[in-house]
Design a protein around this motif. Structure first.
Motif, PDB file in Angstrom:
ATOM      1  N   MET A  71       0.802  -0.750   0.075  1.00  0.00           N
ATOM      2  CA  MET A  71       0.231  -0.205   0.017  1.00  0.00           C
ATOM      3  C   MET A  71       0.732   1.097  -0.036  1.00  0.00           C
ATOM      4  N   GLY A  72       1.874   1.146   0.900  1.00  0.00           N
ATOM      5  CA  GLY A  72       2.992   2.102   0.452  1.00  0.00           C
ATOM      6  C   GLY A  72       1.735   3.678   1.345  1.00  0.00           C
ATOM      7  N   ARG A  73       2.531   4.959   1.070  1.00  0.00           N
ATOM      8  CA  ARG A  73       1.763   5.880   1.715  1.00  0.00           C
ATOM      9  C   ARG A  73       0.428   6.967   1.500  1.00  0.00           C
ATOM     10  N   ILE A  74      -0.040   6.594   3.045  1.00  0.00           N
ATOM     11  CA  ILE A  74      -1.301   7.090   2.539  1.00  0.00           C
ATOM     12  C   ILE A  74      -1.894   8.459   3.071  1.00  0.00           C
ATOM     13  N   ALA A  75      -1.938   9.123   1.959  1.00  0.00           N
ATOM     14  CA  ALA A  75      -2.004  11.032   3.012  1.00  0.00           C
ATOM     15  C   ALA A  75      -4.057  10.960   3.034  1.00  0.00           C
ATOM     16  N   VAL A  76      -4.792  11.415   4.223  1.00  0.00           N
ATOM     17  CA  VAL A  76      -5.736  11.659   4.331  1.00  0.00           C
ATOM     18  C   VAL A  76      -5.656  13.594   4.781  1.00  0.00           C
ATOM     19  N   VAL A  77      -6.177  14.004   3.909  1.00  0.00           N
ATOM     20  CA  VAL A  77      -6.799  15.529   3.763  1.00  0.00           C
ATOM     21  C   VAL A  77      -7.884  15.497   5.032  1.00  0.00           C
ATOM     22  N   GLY A  78      -7.857  16.065   6.000  1.00  0.00           N
ATOM     23  CA  GLY A  78      -9.336  16.392   6.882  1.00  0.00           C
ATOM     24  C   GLY A  78      -8.817  16.111   8.112  1.00  0.00           C
ATOM     25  N   ALA A  79      -8.888  16.636   9.517  1.00  0.00           N
ATOM     26  CA  ALA A  79      -8.533  15.592  10.734  1.00  0.00           C
ATOM     27  C   ALA A  79     -10.256  15.857  11.095  1.00  0.00           C
ATOM     28  N   GLY A  80     -10.790  15.994  10.852  1.00  0.00           N
ATOM     29  CA  GLY A  80     -12.796  15.865  11.274  1.00  0.00           C
ATOM     30  C   GLY A  80     -12.483  13.988  11.663  1.00  0.00           C
ATOM     31  N   LEU A  81     -13.654  13.989  12.024  1.00  0.00           N
ATOM     32  CA  LEU A  81     -14.211  12.566  12.377  1.00  0.00           C
ATOM     33  C   LEU A  81     -14.022  11.951  11.406  1.00  0.00           C
ATOM     34  N   ALA A  82     -14.461  11.936   9.881  1.00  0.00           N
ATOM     35  CA  ALA A  82     -13.812  10.864   8.851  1.00  0.00           C
ATOM     36  C   ALA A  82     -12.673  10.705   9.097  1.00  0.00           C
ATOM     37  N   GLY A  83     -11.413  12.239   9.194  1.00  0.00           N
ATOM     38  CA  GLY A  83     -10.030  11.704   8.325  1.00  0.00           C
ATOM     39  C   GLY A  83      -9.594  10.484   9.943  1.00  0.00           C
ATOM     40  N   LEU A  84      -9.329  11.609  11.090  1.00  0.00           N
ATOM     41  CA  LEU A  84      -9.723  10.377  12.044  1.00  0.00           C
ATOM     42  C   LEU A  84      -9.880   9.100  12.167  1.00  0.00           C
ATOM     43  N   ARG A  85     -11.188   8.612  12.351  1.00  0.00           N
ATOM     44  CA  ARG A  85     -12.009   7.384  12.012  1.00  0.00           C
ATOM     45  C   ARG A  85     -10.831   6.180  10.575  1.00  0.00           C
ATOM     46  N   THR A  86     -10.848   7.547   9.050  1.00  0.00           N
ATOM     47  CA  THR A  86      -9.871   6.003   8.444  1.00  0.00           C
ATOM     48  C   THR A  86      -8.922   5.674   9.259  1.00  0.00           C
ATOM     49  N   PHE A 100       2.627  10.912  -1.854  1.00  0.00           N
ATOM     50  CA  PHE A 100       1.350   9.678  -1.192  1.00  0.00           C
ATOM     51  C   PHE A 100       1.398   8.816  -2.583  1.00  0.00           C
ATOM     52  N   ASP A 101       0.697   8.089  -2.348  1.00  0.00           N
ATOM     53  CA  ASP A 101       0.178   6.679  -3.049  1.00  0.00           C
ATOM     54  C   ASP A 101      -1.185   6.383  -2.827  1.00  0.00           C
ATOM     55  N   ARG A 102      -2.102   6.705  -1.701  1.00  0.00           N
ATOM     56  CA  ARG A 102      -2.662   7.078  -2.128  1.00  0.00           C
ATOM     57  C   ARG A 102      -3.392   7.959  -1.248  1.00  0.00           C
ATOM     58  N   LEU A 103      -3.971   8.684  -2.065  1.00  0.00           N
ATOM     59  CA  LEU A 103      -5.242  10.029  -1.170  1.00  0.00           C
ATOM     60  C   LEU A 103      -6.473   9.603  -1.168  1.00  0.00           C
ATOM     61  N   VAL A 104      -6.974   9.924   0.423  1.00  0.00           N
ATOM     62  CA  VAL A 104      -7.988   9.794   1.186  1.00  0.00           C
ATOM     63  C   VAL A 104      -8.490  11.652   1.446  1.00  0.00           C
ATOM     64  N   VAL A 105      -9.572  12.053   0.817  1.00  0.00           N
ATOM     65  CA  VAL A 105     -10.165  13.210   1.373  1.00  0.00           C
ATOM     66  C   VAL A 105     -11.030  13.070   1.805  1.00  0.00           C
ATOM     67  N   ALA A 106     -10.989  14.431   3.081  1.00  0.00           N
ATOM     68  CA  ALA A 106     -12.070  14.408   3.807  1.00  0.00           C
ATOM     69  C   ALA A 106     -12.384  15.821   4.527  1.00  0.00           C
ATOM     70  N   THR A 107     -12.749  16.516   4.037  1.00  0.00           N
ATOM     71  CA  THR A 107     -12.350  17.748   4.014  1.00  0.00           C
ATOM     72  C   THR A 107     -13.751  18.750   3.626  1.00  0.00           C
ATOM     73  N   GLY A 108     -14.458  17.899   4.274  1.00  0.00           N
ATOM     74  CA  GLY A 108     -15.624  18.271   4.447  1.00  0.00           C
ATOM     75  C   GLY A 108     -16.839  19.472   4.408  1.00  0.00           C
ATOM     76  N   VAL A 109     -17.061  20.113   5.176  1.00  0.00           N
ATOM     77  CA  VAL A 109     -18.462  20.995   4.729  1.00  0.00           C
ATOM     78  C   VAL A 109     -17.603  22.177   5.054  1.00  0.00           C
ATOM     79  N   ARG A 110     -18.692  23.983   4.976  1.00  0.00           N
ATOM     80  CA  ARG A 110     -18.369  24.960   5.813  1.00  0.00           C
ATOM     81  C   ARG A 110     -19.748  25.866   5.400  1.00  0.00           C
TER      82      ARG A 110
END
Length: 378
Positions: free
Chosen positions: A1-16, A95-105
């Motif tokens: 899997m290598g390097r995973i980056a998660v953008v968004g440190a809210g509920l979805a990002g942390l739980r991921t 990154f090798d995989r990116l997860v977008v969890a930036t939420g809304v405003r």
């Protein structure tokens, strides 16, 4: 899997991130958050935390972050994606995989621009500012009678403010007229002035709000205004990338976008849903948890699985809890199957073309839970 980056440190990002580690991923993980604070729980911000000047940010994680072995980048904004480089306000991450969890405003229509005393509520800073304003205020107008608007109104009434709620639709919440009418009656019984089918056309005051003007000429007194009229997904930073966006990050039912190394979770993810036509962004706590778990598992799977979780949300107002499951449309056939809506203790079903699309309940959590397995069936 290598390097995973998660953008968004809210509920979805942390739980991921947590789920990835629980499933055995041992590679490098970076979690990027725009706020300076570690991830915290948002639902209490409109209720217990808003009501108490001593309340602290409710943490989403009690354990030490070191146990996650995560590169936690707080106070950092994602600014773009270039190939396999995540561009940040302070450097970049490969990154090798990116997860977008930036939420809304929160959406803030132009009519409210430039006015002091007008608030939105999404993050910790919003909550602190609104909490201070309510402590010094006498009259509040809430624009929008969705879950957030209704919860803020109920909290403010508990603090002793005069509260008015303005809603352009015929009733609060998108659960149909019967449930909406009951919720409206609950607010009015607690002293809230509720104006449904009304539009805000302007504000009164000398730069600091003193009143809210409606289309029929009514002016509601207000030294505090809360705008709760929907949200905008945080996807601007993806402009110019090959990640598809359209009122959210477009992905399939597994959470994967058209770019196979980019995934989306939480409020920002727009995906097809088995019980509604088209695509859906589900902006509730459980939706963030469900999609985070889904994406984390699929990142590690040989064959990604589609979303199967039945949507669920709840709202607490005046010491009562209203719960709903599924994705009912307000126009769906509505039937009370236990209790009575007017008594405040009921279970109701929503159906479309003979298929159960959802259910709502108050004071009947057990029967509602048993209904979950029936959603999507005849």
């Amino acid at each position: 899997m290598g390097r995973i980056a998660v953008v968004g440190a809210g509920l979805a990002g942390l739980r991921t991130v947590e789920r990835l580690r629980r499933l055995g991923h041992a590679g490098p993980v970076t979690l990027v958050g725009a706020e300076e604070h570690p991830p915290y729980d948002r639902p209490p911000l409109s209720k217990a935390v808003l009501a108490s000047p001593e309340a602290a940010r409710p943490p989403l994680r009690e354990e030490d972050y070191a146990a996650l072995d995560v590169d936690l980048r707080l106070g950092t904004h994602a600014t773009g994606v270039d190939g396999h480089r995540l561009l940040l306000s302070s450097g970049e991450v490969e990154f090798d995989r990116l997860v977008v969890a930036t939420g809304v405003r929160p959406r803030r229509p132009a009519v409210f621009d430039g006015w002091s005393g007008v608030h939105v509520l999404r993050d910790w800073a919003d909550c602190v500012g609104l909490r201070t304003a309510l402590a010094a205020g006498r009259s509040l107008v809430v624009v929008g009678a969705g879950v957030l608007g209704c919860e803020v109104a109920a909290t403010a009434r508990g603090l002793g403010l005069d509260v008015s709620v303005v809603e352009r639709l015929a009733h609060p919440l998108p659960l149909g007229p019967a449930v909406g009418a009951h919720l409206a009656a609950l607010h009015r019984a607690n002293g809230v002035t509720l104006r449904c089918g009304a539009e805000v056309t302007g504000l009164k005051g000398d730069g600091r709000v003193a009143g809210v003007e409606l289309a029929d000429g009514t002016v509601l007194p207000a030294d505090v205004v809360v705008v709760a009229v929907g949200s905008t997904p945080n996807t601007e930073w993806l402009s110019g990338s090959d990640v598809p966006v359209d009122d959210g990050v477009l992905c399939d039912r597994t959470g994967r976008t058209a770019r196979p190394d980019v995934w989306a979770a939480g409020d920002v993810a727009r995906m097809p849903h088995p019980w509604r036509a088209g695509t859906v962004r589900f902006e509730h706590w459980t939706g963030a948890v469900d999609t985070a778990g889904l994406v984390a598992a699929n990142l590690l799977a040989d064959e990604p699985k589609p979303l199967a979780a039945v949507p669920y949300f709840w709202t607490d107002q005046y010491g009562l809890r209203l719960q709903a499951i599924g994705l009912p449309d307000p126009a769906d056939e509505f039937e009370v199957v236990q209790g009575a809506v007017e008594d405040g203790k009921f279970l109701a079903h929503y159906r479309r073309d003979g298929v159960l699309t959802g259910a709502a309940a108050m004071g009947m959590p057990g029967p509602l839970a048993k209904t979950r397995r029936l959603i999507g069936t005849g």
